[in-house]
Scaffold this motif. Structure first.
Motif, PDB file in Angstrom:
ATOM      1  N   ARG A 113      70.416  28.340 -76.054  1.00 59.73           N
ATOM      2  CA  ARG A 113      71.367  28.165 -77.158  1.00 59.73           C
ATOM      3  C   ARG A 113      71.260  29.283 -78.183  1.00 59.73           C
ATOM      4  NH1 ARG A 113      71.204  21.969 -76.967  1.00 59.73           N
ATOM      5  NH2 ARG A 113      73.020  21.681 -75.628  1.00 59.73           N
ATOM      6  N   THR A 125      59.716  24.796 -73.215  1.00 57.99           N
ATOM      7  CA  THR A 125      59.809  26.228 -72.964  1.00 57.99           C
ATOM      8  C   THR A 125      59.437  26.515 -71.513  1.00 57.99           C
ATOM      9  OG1 THR A 125      57.520  26.582 -73.592  1.00 57.99           O
ATOM     10  CG2 THR A 125      59.158  26.733 -75.341  1.00 57.99           C
ATOM     11  N   SER A 126      59.827  27.704 -71.043  1.00 59.35           N
ATOM     12  CA  SER A 126      59.612  28.026 -69.625  1.00 59.35           C
ATOM     13  C   SER A 126      58.138  28.095 -69.277  1.00 59.35           C
ATOM     14  CB  SER A 126      60.283  29.355 -69.283  1.00 59.35           C
ATOM     15  OG  SER A 126      61.581  29.395 -69.802  1.00 59.35           O
ATOM     16  N   THR A 127      57.317  28.576 -70.226  1.00 63.40           N
ATOM     17  CA  THR A 127      55.889  28.719 -69.933  1.00 63.40           C
ATOM     18  C   THR A 127      55.091  27.515 -70.389  1.00 63.40           C
ATOM     19  OG1 THR A 127      55.534  29.780 -72.052  1.00 63.40           O
ATOM     20  CG2 THR A 127      55.952  31.234 -70.192  1.00 63.40           C
ATOM     21  N   GLY A 175      65.646  24.695 -89.480  1.00 64.26           N
ATOM     22  CA  GLY A 175      66.781  23.930 -88.950  1.00 64.26           C
ATOM     23  C   GLY A 175      66.308  22.627 -88.327  1.00 64.26           C
ATOM     24  N   ALA A 208      64.790  33.255 -79.406  1.00 65.18           N
ATOM     25  CA  ALA A 208      63.620  32.488 -79.824  1.00 65.18           C
ATOM     26  C   ALA A 208      63.512  32.413 -81.342  1.00 65.18           C
ATOM     27  CB  ALA A 208      62.352  33.112 -79.234  1.00 65.18           C
ATOM     28  N   PHE A 209      63.838  33.502 -82.031  1.00 62.29           N
ATOM     29  CA  PHE A 209      63.684  33.549 -83.487  1.00 62.29           C
ATOM     30  C   PHE A 209      64.974  34.049 -84.127  1.00 62.29           C
ATOM     31  CE2 PHE A 209      59.590  34.354 -81.469  1.00 62.29           C
ATOM     32  CZ  PHE A 209      58.874  33.270 -81.938  1.00 62.29           C
ATOM     33  N   ASN A 236      56.983  29.144 -78.580  1.00 59.74           N
ATOM     34  CA  ASN A 236      57.543  30.489 -78.759  1.00 59.74           C
ATOM     35  C   ASN A 236      56.692  31.349 -79.674  1.00 59.74           C
ATOM     36  OD1 ASN A 236      59.740  30.204 -77.144  1.00 59.74           O
ATOM     37  ND2 ASN A 236      61.147  29.648 -78.792  1.00 59.74           N
ATOM     38  N   PHE A 255      61.730  39.639 -75.923  1.00 58.03           N
ATOM     39  CA  PHE A 255      60.680  39.404 -74.916  1.00 58.03           C
ATOM     40  C   PHE A 255      60.348  37.917 -74.854  1.00 58.03           C
ATOM     41  CE2 PHE A 255      56.280  39.067 -73.516  1.00 58.03           C
ATOM     42  CZ  PHE A 255      56.290  39.842 -72.372  1.00 58.03           C
ATOM     43  N   VAL A 256      60.112  37.311 -76.024  1.00 61.90           N
ATOM     44  CA  VAL A 256      59.771  35.891 -76.046  1.00 61.90           C
ATOM     45  C   VAL A 256      60.947  35.062 -75.524  1.00 61.90           C
ATOM     46  CG1 VAL A 256      59.110  33.952 -77.511  1.00 61.90           C
ATOM     47  CG2 VAL A 256      58.173  36.222 -77.954  1.00 61.90           C
ATOM     48  N   VAL A 316      60.088  42.034 -79.796  1.00 56.47           N
ATOM     49  CA  VAL A 316      59.273  40.816 -79.746  1.00 56.47           C
ATOM     50  C   VAL A 316      60.183  39.619 -79.476  1.00 56.47           C
ATOM     51  CG1 VAL A 316      57.837  39.244 -81.090  1.00 56.47           C
ATOM     52  CG2 VAL A 316      57.437  41.704 -81.231  1.00 56.47           C
ATOM     53  N   VAL A 329      53.632  32.802 -77.985  1.00 62.28           N
ATOM     54  CA  VAL A 329      53.971  33.941 -77.127  1.00 62.28           C
ATOM     55  C   VAL A 329      54.288  35.153 -77.994  1.00 62.28           C
ATOM     56  CG1 VAL A 329      55.485  34.773 -75.296  1.00 62.28           C
ATOM     57  CG2 VAL A 329      54.881  32.361 -75.392  1.00 62.28           C
ATOM     58  N   ARG A 371      66.288  33.974 -87.105  1.00 61.95           N
ATOM     59  CA  ARG A 371      66.255  34.705 -88.377  1.00 61.95           C
ATOM     60  C   ARG A 371      65.647  36.086 -88.198  1.00 61.95           C
ATOM     61  NH1 ARG A 371      63.381  30.584 -92.223  1.00 61.95           N
ATOM     62  NH2 ARG A 371      62.194  30.359 -90.288  1.00 61.95           N
ATOM     63  N   VAL A 427      60.982  35.369 -71.710  1.00 60.99           N
ATOM     64  CA  VAL A 427      59.812  34.758 -71.089  1.00 60.99           C
ATOM     65  C   VAL A 427      59.849  33.241 -71.228  1.00 60.99           C
ATOM     66  CG1 VAL A 427      57.305  34.499 -71.349  1.00 60.99           C
ATOM     67  CG2 VAL A 427      58.311  36.773 -71.270  1.00 60.99           C
ATOM     68  N   ASN A 428      60.358  32.769 -72.359  1.00 62.46           N
ATOM     69  CA  ASN A 428      60.087  31.380 -72.724  1.00 62.46           C
ATOM     70  C   ASN A 428      61.302  30.469 -72.800  1.00 62.46           C
ATOM     71  OD1 ASN A 428      57.658  30.138 -73.010  1.00 62.46           O
ATOM     72  ND2 ASN A 428      57.714  30.099 -75.245  1.00 62.46           N
ATOM     73  N   MET A 429      62.500  30.993 -72.781  1.00 58.52           N
ATOM     74  CA  MET A 429      63.647  30.137 -73.081  1.00 58.52           C
ATOM     75  C   MET A 429      64.657  30.051 -71.946  1.00 58.52           C
ATOM     76  SD  MET A 429      63.959  30.553 -77.149  1.00 58.52           S
ATOM     77  CE  MET A 429      65.354  29.542 -77.203  1.00 58.52           C
ATOM     78  N   THR A 444      52.583  38.838 -77.991  1.00 54.61           N
ATOM     79  CA  THR A 444      53.418  40.020 -77.750  1.00 54.61           C
ATOM     80  C   THR A 444      53.188  41.058 -78.838  1.00 54.61           C
ATOM     81  OG1 THR A 444      55.049  38.472 -76.894  1.00 54.61           O
ATOM     82  CG2 THR A 444      55.781  40.719 -77.252  1.00 54.61           C
ATOM     83  N   ALA A 489      59.304  32.326 -94.653  1.00 54.44           N
ATOM     84  CA  ALA A 489      58.309  31.513 -93.943  1.00 54.44           C
ATOM     85  C   ALA A 489      58.375  30.050 -94.364  1.00 54.44           C
ATOM     86  CB  ALA A 489      56.914  32.075 -94.193  1.00 54.44           C
TER      87      ALA A 489
END
Ligand SMILES: [Cu+2]
Lengths: 208, 612
Positions: free
Chosen positions: B108, A12-14, B612, B111-112, A18, B183-184, B180, A21, B114, B187-189, A25, B607
């Motif tokens: 791809r 991940t970028s950070t 995958g 982040a989530f 996920n 944002f993730v 959410v 984060v 589902r 920030v993260n992908m 959030t 949950a």
């Protein structure tokens, strides 16, 4: 699950997972939720047209006497236990990360017990207050008090359910160190619920 | 299902995109399909909101008209506003978030995946719930702002307000879950090398929008909860006779409501900032200034809410504070406008349909911005508030701004999403009809507003000087309707054409143009590495010319998330929870508990389902 997908693909970028984060959030957003509820309580403070009141006694026009509603000792005990539960969940997480099943199950159980006690304390408190004349619609104090502490209590209940689910996982041996992030997320949420109470307790119960 | 297709060693070129049938859409977690679902659903709601507007305009076309009853008029203007904001512009933006954010940052999926499907289903069910009120003859009728005391049980005993307050609550859940997620994702992908200051401007504006959603929606959530308690359980938060304060509602509503207007406009800012450089053949002017002005707008946006409340008599200190902060926002907004003009300055402009809409956006948004600065001054605002001047203002920013920007995006990304180019001539016709119709409809509202014509009133007497202007406005609204009819014709014609759009029809600057149109399920066969801003132009520069048409590869072995129907089950649980809550008195607490159990079932199955 997510962690696996990432291991297969890319960092991940950070460098943070996920889900971690995401829970931060979500907590950021929840801050605004509770900030609004607490503001609502403060805005309505002292605006009740009739008693009973939180800190002063009140005699109704019909001559009925009402004692101040709040009883600080019990809620202080609940607060202390909630604070300790934050420590317990840290110890449980440490157990989960080290693979110490005993520490995980023990401390997680202690955390859940504290949460259950707190929720029970609140149920007792609510019924007790109603008995002493403070219904949800009695006055603005009642409405805003029950709304604020009720939503906090709901968060505690959800936290207990979440932690209990993970506890069952742990008992069934389904919370290995590789999955300790599952517990870490619940723990972050639990800390947040605690921190909110640390604000609510003085603002609502202590400041007159 | 996905894995089965993936595991076939001979999965042919388009294997990933070939899953068809209703079930594949119900269980999809692919951000592109969810984007298309968002877009199609929101466009239908947009047309409904447009029809509501036409009915309002017919009623106002002549003085003392009896086409609509006052009561129906109230329902239609309330549903028009609520629909356009929550069911059209926000989800149309969500379509672009969904479709484009992963593509533009080289990911791809979100982040989530589902959670993404869950957001869509909750949005869809919330929109249907809100509109189901028409079937009961009890559509919300108190205005989209739902001011107390209009919403009190005393003055609105019917179901109308219940539908509105619970409908917004459901839609808020969808927005927060999506916020959410995006944002993730941002920030993260991001792909390797895609630092924050290399992100496409659309991604930047999307990121800021998610922050606004995350911080503003909880406030309206609490406000709606308090309103629900007042109506269902008899508390008095907004009821003066019980000590409550109706103005508290206005404060809470606008602390949400002003950031909400940036939630509506920032995605369009982002879209236009993508379109203008591509059709000017030069990079976005003042990238960093664009980023920081966006951040500044969002920050200030939380400190201006009471400019909606000047007429409530807050006193000189509050009036001054909110007037100044409001005027201050004009500065970063002006920075943006100058940067857009600076982007076009000296460029070799290509007036294709997306570019026309982007330029139209700038022009119309400037008009809306200027009238906005006018009512940032309390004495001026006292004359304008509750008149058609305000209606003119916010249609120039929301229609002239958001809708023009979103339409630019629709024409620009259509070939990427569907593999077919929209017809250029019909597109140009759409633009000119929309520009003319829009100005005919809304420009005269400035005048009738300053002449004192009040908003939200179902008719007006003859001879006050409103008659001609209102006729022009009504005629203009039908020109607008015609513009969207042309768009629909364009869509249907394009649908019958072969899917042969090239990967990069506009010589684009961003990563989505590096992959086939429409993209395969996994987006990128290989995750790209980014070496600078305008990543694709950078690649073309290094190569010294256009890139070859990307080949469609099987993508066998690429691990994609499994489809799932638990997000839908959970969403149904949420809807059931709110519906049973609304009918609590009739069907009892056990129905609420049963719906809650369904919700919990969805959450737990979700949950514990392997992703995958
Ligand atoms: Cu505003």
């Amino acid at each position: 699950m997510t962690a696996h997908a990432h291991a297969a693909h890319l960092e991940t970028s950070t460098g943070l997972d996920n889900r971690k984060v995401a829970i931060w959030t979500f907590i950021g957003s929840e801050c605004m939720f509770f900030a609004t509820l607490i503001s609502n309580y403060l805005v309505n403070k002292g605006k009740s047209l009739v008693g009973p009141f939180p800190h002063e006694p009140w005699t109704s026009p019909a001559g009925q006497h009402f004692e101040p509603i709040f009883e600080i000792p019990l809620v202080t005990l609940g607060t202390a236990l909630l604070l300790f539960s934050s420590l317990f969940v840290v110890l449980a997480l440490s157990g989960a990360q080290r693979g110490s099943r005993k520490a995980l199950i023990g401390w997680l159980g202690a955390t859940i017990a504290c949460g259950v006690f707190f929720a029970g304390m609140q149920v007792y408190e609510f019924t007790h207050f109603v008995h002493r004349g403070l219904g949800f619609t009695t006055n603005l104090f009642g409405s805003s008090f029950y709304t604020l502490t009720g939503f906090h209590g709901t968060h505690v209940a959800i936290g207990v359910l979440w932690l209990a689910t993970l506890w069952v996982d742990a008992l069934r041996g389904k919370l290995p160190p590789a999955k300790s992030l599952n517990l870490e997320m619940a723990a972050l949420y639990w800390h947040f619920v605690d921190v909110v109470w640390i604000i609510i307790f003085p603002v609502v119960y202590l400041i007159q | 299902m996905a894995t089965r297709v993936l595991d076939q060693p001979h999965a042919h070129a388009a294997a990933h995109g070939e899953k068809t049938g209703l079930w594949s859409w119900i269980t999809t977690v692919d951000h592109k399909r969810i984007g298309v679902l968002y877009g199609a659903t929101a466009f239908i709601f947009f047309l409904m909101g447009g029809i509501e507007a036409l009915l309002l305009r017919i009623q106002l076309g002549s003085p003392e008209n009896t086409f609509l009853s006052p009561d129906l008029y109230n329902q239609l203007f309330t549903m028009h506003g609520t629909t356009m904001i929550f069911l059209a512009v926000m989800p149309l933006s969500a379509m672009f978030f969904n479709y484009l954010i992963p593509l533009q940052i080289g990911a791809r999926d979100v982040a989530f995946p589902r959670l993404n499907a869950f957001s869509y289903w909750v949005f869809l069910l919330g929109g249907l719930f809100l509109n189901a009120s028409f079937l009961f003859g009890a559509a919300p009728d108190q205005g989209w702002f739902g001011y107390a005391n209009l919403t009190s049980k005393q003055y609105s005993p019917g179901l109308n307000v219940d539908f509105w307050m619970l409908g917004l609550q459901i839609l808020g859940i969808a927005s927060l879950a999506a916020a959410v997620n995006f944002f993730v994702t941002i920030v993260n992908m991001r792909a390797p090398g895609m630092t924050l200051m290399r992100m496409p401007m659309f991604v930047w504006m999307s990121l800021i929008t998610q922050v606004l959603l995350l911080l503003a929606f909880p406030v309206i959530t609490v406000a709606l909860i308090l309103l629900m308690y007042d109506r269902f359980f008899g508390s008095a938060f907004f009821v003066p006779s019980g000590g409550g304060d109706p103005l508290l509602w206005q404060h809470l509503f606008w602390i949400f409501g002003h950031p909400e207007v940036y939630i509506l406009i920032l995605p369009a800012f982002g879209i236009v900032s993508e379109v203008l450089p591509v059709f000017s053949r030069k990079p976005l002017f003042g990238y960093a200034a664009m980023v920081f002005s966006g951040v500044f707008i969002a920050f200030l946006g939380f400190g201006v809410w009471s400019h909606h409340m000047f007429s409530t008599g807050m006193g000189p200190l509050a009036d001054t504070f909110f007037a100044l902060t409001t005027m201050l926002i004009a500065i970063p907004t002006g920075v943006k406008i100058f940067n857009w003009i600076g982007t076009m300055w000296g460029g070799s402009l290509q007036y294709r349909t997306p570019m026309l809409f982007a330029i139209g956006f700038i022009a119309m948004f400037i008009i809306g911005g200027l009238s906005g600065v006018m009512h940032s001054s309390p004495p001026a605002d006292l004359q304008q508030t509750d008149t058609y001047f305000v209606v003119a203002h916010f249609h120039y920013v929301l229609f002239g701004g958001s809708i023009f920007g979103l339409t630019a995006g629709a024409y620009y990304w259509w070939p990427k999403m569907f593999g077919r180019m929209l017809n250029e001539r019909l597109g140009q016709l759409h633009f000119w009809l929309m520009l003319i119709g829009f100005n005919l409809t809304f420009f005269p509202m400035h005048f009738v507003g300053l002449h004192g014509m009040p908003r939200r009133v179902y008719t007006y007497p003859e001879g006050l000087g409103f008659d001609l202007m209102n006729q022009i406005e009504t005629a203009g609204s039908f020109v607008l309707a015609l513009a969207f009819l042309v768009f629909l014709v364009n869509i249907f014609q394009t649908w019958r054409k072969p899917r042969n759009a090239p990967a990069d029809p506009w010589n684009g600057a961003t990563l989505e143009w590096a992959i086939p149109s429409p993209p395969p399920e996994f987006n990128f066969a290989e995750i790209p590495t980014v070496h600078g801003r305008d990543a694709l132009w950078e690649q073309k520069r290094q190569r010294g010319g256009p890139l070859p048409e990307p080949a469609r590869v099987s993508g066998a072995g690429i691990h994609m998330p499994n489809p799932s129907y638990w997000p839908l089950v959970t969403a149904v649980g949420i809807l059931a929870f709110f519906v049973t809550l609304m009918m609590l008195a009739k069907i009892g607490i056990w129905a609420v508990i049963a719906s809650f159990a369904l919700l919990l079932l969805g959450v737990y199955k979700w949950a514990y389902e392997p992703a995958g």
